[in-house]
Scaffold this motif. Sequence first.
Motif, PDB file in Angstrom:
ATOM      1  N   TRP A 197       0.846  -1.189   0.000  1.00 50.70           N
ATOM      2  CA  TRP A 197       0.000   0.000   0.000  1.00 50.70           C
ATOM      3  C   TRP A 197       0.883   1.240   0.000  1.00 50.70           C
ATOM      4  O   TRP A 197       1.880   1.313   0.722  1.00 50.70           O
ATOM      5  CB  TRP A 197      -0.920   0.017   1.227  1.00 50.70           C
ATOM      6  CG  TRP A 197      -1.942  -1.073   1.174  1.00 50.70           C
ATOM      7  CD1 TRP A 197      -1.785  -2.380   1.537  1.00 50.70           C
ATOM      8  CD2 TRP A 197      -3.279  -0.965   0.685  1.00 50.70           C
ATOM      9  NE1 TRP A 197      -2.932  -3.088   1.311  1.00 50.70           N
ATOM     10  CE2 TRP A 197      -3.871  -2.247   0.792  1.00 50.70           C
ATOM     11  CE3 TRP A 197      -4.038   0.090   0.177  1.00 50.70           C
ATOM     12  CZ2 TRP A 197      -5.188  -2.494   0.403  1.00 50.70           C
ATOM     13  CZ3 TRP A 197      -5.346  -0.142  -0.206  1.00 50.70           C
ATOM     14  CH2 TRP A 197      -5.903  -1.430  -0.084  1.00 50.70           C
ATOM     15  N   SER A 228       0.531   5.689  -0.215  1.00 47.87           N
ATOM     16  CA  SER A 228      -0.328   6.871  -0.272  1.00 47.87           C
ATOM     17  C   SER A 228       0.527   8.124  -0.203  1.00 47.87           C
ATOM     18  O   SER A 228       1.635   8.129   0.331  1.00 47.87           O
ATOM     19  CB  SER A 228      -1.361   6.872   0.865  1.00 47.87           C
ATOM     20  OG  SER A 228      -0.740   7.106   2.109  1.00 47.87           O
ATOM     21  N   VAL A 264      -4.556   7.004  -2.604  1.00 47.66           N
ATOM     22  CA  VAL A 264      -4.188   5.756  -1.937  1.00 47.66           C
ATOM     23  C   VAL A 264      -4.136   4.655  -2.990  1.00 47.66           C
ATOM     24  O   VAL A 264      -5.063   4.533  -3.804  1.00 47.66           O
ATOM     25  CB  VAL A 264      -5.206   5.379  -0.844  1.00 47.66           C
ATOM     26  CG1 VAL A 264      -4.820   4.051  -0.187  1.00 47.66           C
ATOM     27  CG2 VAL A 264      -5.308   6.488   0.197  1.00 47.66           C
ATOM     28  N   GLY A 299      -3.402   0.454  -3.647  1.00 39.34           N
ATOM     29  CA  GLY A 299      -3.169  -0.893  -3.157  1.00 39.34           C
ATOM     30  C   GLY A 299      -2.651  -1.769  -4.286  1.00 39.34           C
ATOM     31  O   GLY A 299      -3.182  -1.725  -5.400  1.00 39.34           O
ATOM     32  N   ALA A 313      -3.433  -1.755   4.463  1.00 36.67           N
ATOM     33  CA  ALA A 313      -4.128  -0.484   4.289  1.00 36.67           C
ATOM     34  C   ALA A 313      -4.284   0.244   5.612  1.00 36.67           C
ATOM     35  O   ALA A 313      -4.197   1.471   5.673  1.00 36.67           O
ATOM     36  CB  ALA A 313      -5.492  -0.719   3.649  1.00 36.67           C
ATOM     37  N   THR A 332      -3.480   4.085   5.893  1.00 45.17           N
ATOM     38  CA  THR A 332      -4.624   5.005   5.909  1.00 45.17           C
ATOM     39  C   THR A 332      -5.388   5.025   7.220  1.00 45.17           C
ATOM     40  O   THR A 332      -6.202   5.916   7.445  1.00 45.17           O
ATOM     41  CB  THR A 332      -5.639   4.633   4.808  1.00 45.17           C
ATOM     42  OG1 THR A 332      -6.276   3.395   5.153  1.00 45.17           O
ATOM     43  CG2 THR A 332      -4.948   4.494   3.460  1.00 45.17           C
TER      44      THR A 332
END
Length: 306
Positions: free
Chosen positions: A132, A134, A203, A205, A272, A276
């Motif tokens: 992940w 971001s 974001v 993934g 994640a 996040t």
Amino acid sequence: MPHLFQSTCRYLHGLGLAAVAAAAMCSGSSASAALLAHDPFLMGGNLALGQYTNGQDIRSKDTAVTGFAATGYTGTTANFQGNSAGLSTAAAIDEAGGSMKWIGVTSATPFDRNVTRQLSNAVATTSSNQWWFSSIVSRTATGWGIAGQTYVVGGVTAADGNGLQIGFDNTAQDANPDLVLRLNGVNTVLAANIAANSSQYVVIGLQVNTSGNDLISVWINPASLTAATPADLTISTLNITDSLTPFTQSKYQSPAISGEAFFDEFRLGTTATAVTGVALLIPEPASLALLGLGGLCLLAGRRQHR
């Protein structure tokens, strides 16, 4: 509130995320050892705290940020600086911690530019089939629209430069570059004609398939962020990596003339929740069949740039 999520929390609240989503990310309980690399680009004089000096080429700063090697940046120009003003003057974000500023080249002869920083050995050797990433990106009105412009992107890559990068593409050479995701040397438009002085929270993934195409899911400025929030874009037709240890560096690049852009809150992890604060889900292959063509229909009509 722990410092780790402060800047992004301000941004998410500014976007008007649902209270439950904001609480999940900003409560302080969501930080995880699965967050492997993080740089909030703090401004100040304390290198031990990972701070950068405003207005100076940050390649010279061997800062103690999470998950990066203590060898500093390398690159071809001094167009990459610390910026204490935060991400432009975006109304959607209360960002006071600083950012990375890609100054851009608006009049000089175009040339390839890049800035990289190696991830620590512990991060580069971490094995996972799910990754992940971001970041928050922003642009100003400075420089965009000049003939010959292409793009500026940044993110996490392998040594060969392939990986997950986001930024702005102005191949159309108008005054409003597009928000793009760069995968395997191709820029896919996520949102067209981004207004100046606005921030974009992205974001990504990545589900690694070591013997075929990987699965990439993208959330773009989500109006709410919960475990059930569907991805805005799902791609299952590209092979990003055949390795469970795919990333060795952060890489920011512009191949020619570009406008001014900011990057902030670099986060890389294997869950994640670590990145996040919310346990977002990558769709299962069976679900993708319902979306059609790996979910690319979600962005039908959006173009790609090489």
